[in-house]
Design an enzyme around this catalytic site. Structure first.
Site, PDB file in Angstrom:
ATOM      1  CG  HIS A 263      36.816  60.933  51.643  1.00 53.43           C
ATOM      2  ND1 HIS A 263      37.549  60.977  52.534  1.00 53.43           N
ATOM      3  CD2 HIS A 263      37.313  61.085  50.384  1.00 53.43           C
ATOM      4  CE1 HIS A 263      38.857  61.147  51.975  1.00 53.43           C
ATOM      5  NE2 HIS A 263      38.659  61.355  50.590  1.00 53.43           N
ATOM      6  CG  HIS A 300      40.128  58.049  43.388  1.00 46.41           C
ATOM      7  ND1 HIS A 300      40.530  57.781  44.818  1.00 46.41           N
ATOM      8  CD2 HIS A 300      41.011  58.945  42.961  1.00 46.41           C
ATOM      9  CE1 HIS A 300      41.592  58.506  44.940  1.00 46.41           C
ATOM     10  NE2 HIS A 300      42.003  59.029  43.873  1.00 46.41           N
ATOM     11  CG  ASP A 306      48.898  60.312  33.984  1.00 51.61           C
ATOM     12  OD1 ASP A 306      47.894  59.724  33.664  1.00 51.61           O
ATOM     13  OD2 ASP A 306      49.872  60.011  33.451  1.00 51.61           O
ATOM     14  CG  HIS A 336      44.877  55.681  42.370  1.00 49.78           C
ATOM     15  ND1 HIS A 336      44.324  56.545  41.501  1.00 49.78           N
ATOM     16  CD2 HIS A 336      45.149  56.681  43.594  1.00 49.78           C
ATOM     17  CE1 HIS A 336      44.230  57.694  41.889  1.00 49.78           C
ATOM     18  NE2 HIS A 336      44.498  57.973  43.129  1.00 49.78           N
TER      19      HIS A 336
HETATM   20 FE   LIG Z   1      44.002  59.736  44.158  1.00 51.57          FE
END
Ligand SMILES: [Fe+2]
Length: 391
Positions: A263, A300, A306, A336
């Site tokens: 990834h 992560h 943000d 998240h």
């Molecule tokens: Fe993300």
């Protein structure tokens, strides 16, 4: 901005007499940024560009902040932003901080009644739905679905839409919007590892030059206010210019994704950068090809930024219950990641057709009153398994 560009006619030497065919001289203007250190263009006007006839009303259009300390993941239903006839009135600011405004707009009508200039900020328009022509004092750019339009601060413009069905994402950035430094060599040329190159740029063409006297309304955004100034000559009176400071476009469909055996992190999607935020493009691409690869992203922690995702098209594999026009906000400070089942679902998949725009800000974002109207109110619970969900 990205490369040297010229349109129209120019004198052979800068800052010298440039004679009109019928006598008199053209009026030179340096249109520059970052004092005299940044990018600039040299313009030649038919008339002095300083001829203000009247200063009219000033209107406060500062976004109304409803949540200034946000620690909740949010999902906003972007297509619920109501369409409006006027280009500026259609803009709905949603997420803001001292560096930028992130908003959506659904303008119905072309902007023809007045001219507009943002003196505060560079603007980025992303065309989700619709097509037309961005008309500026430095030339026109045709746009369509998937185009980013970068409009440097101070640019006078209007915009034509082909139909009334338009959806835009817009950013107003108080910091100049640049191509990423890591893609450029010491001279500014985009390198071989860059996911796009100069050939992909949409540069302004068709310089519209008007020699018209009259009343020309220019709405100027400055310090959060919209000021109305009446000018004595048509603002599109440039006969020629050259330099590096002009509007330009780039299609997200020309972004060539970088893939790997395992990834790849979000910076491979980097498309534009400023000193306060970055813009990334998530485009259709092959998934990771290690035999044991997990195509879904890992969890992560964006500890110090943000993260805002705007979903454009395709299937958003790592998210459940996401559709076109949705916005997710993952606030810095908490991790998240994929929704329940998404990691397992991704195993063995070879490609994605997702299309999304991401904006990562280095300072926290505040939500406006309009953003709360679009908030689904429960997204922050969406990582719980079904039997753990509390509502
Ligand atoms: Fe993300």
């Amino acid at each position: 901005m990205p490369i040297y560009h010229k349109l129209g006619k120019l004198p052979t030497k800068r800052h010298t007499q440039f004679e009109k065919p019928d006598g008199g001289l053209y009026y030179e203007e340096l249109f520059g940024t970052v004092g005299f250190e940044g990018m600039s263009s040299l313009l030649y006007h038919l008339h002095r560009p300083t001829q203000v006839k009247q200063v009219g009303e000033s209107k406060d259009i500062t976004p109304k902040v409803a949540v200034d300390r946000n620690m909740k993941a949010r999902k906003l239903i972007g297509f619920q932003v109501p369409p409006a006839d006027d280009f500026l009135e259609s803009r709905v600011p949603l997420l803001v901080n001292t560096d930028l405004i992130f908003g959506l707009a659904a303008p119905r009508k072309s902007l023809r009644d007045y001219f507009y200039k943002n003196a505060d900020a560079d603007e980025l328009l992303f065309i989700h739905k619709g097509s037309g022509v961005l008309r500026t004092m430095l030339g026109n750019i045709s746009f369509e679905y998937g185009d980013y339009l970068i409009i440097p601060r101070g640019m006078i413009y209007q915009i034509d839409f082909a139909t009334e069905d338009n959806r835009l994402l817009y950013l107003e950035s108080h910091h100049p919007i640049y191509t990423p430094k890591k893609y450029r060599n010491w001279f500014g040329q985009l390198l071989e590892h860059s996911p796009y190159c100069e050939r992909d740029y949409k540069l302004p063409e068709q310089l519209e030059t008007y020699n018209e006297k009259g009343d020309f309304l220019l709405k100027i955004k400055k310090q959060g206010y919209l000021h109305e100034l009446m000018y004595g000559y048509h603002p599109f009176d440039v006969v020629g210019y050259d330099g590096y400071n002009y509007p330009w476009g780039f299609s997200i469909h020309n972004f060539e994704p970088i893939t790997g055996r395992v990834h790849q992190p979000p910076p491979v999607h980097l498309t534009f950068e400023t000193s306060a935020f970055v813009v990334c493009s998530f485009c259709p691409r092959l998934y990771d090809y290690h035999p044991k690869a997990v195509p879904a992203p890992y969890n992560h922690s964006n500890i110090d930024s943000d993260e805002v995702l705007y979903y454009v098209d395709g299937d958003f594999m790592s998210r459940n219950d996401i559709a076109q026009g949705h916005i997710t906000l993952h606030p810095g400070g908490i991790p998240h990641g994929p929704h329940p089942g998404a990691m397992e679902r991704s195993l063995g998949k070879t490609r994605t057709d997702e299309l999304a725009v991401m904006v990562d800000t280095f300072r926290p974002l505040m939500l406006t009153e309009e953003a709360l109207k679009l908030d689904d109110g429960k997204y922050y619970l969406s990582w719980l398994s079904k039997n753990e969900a509390i509502n």
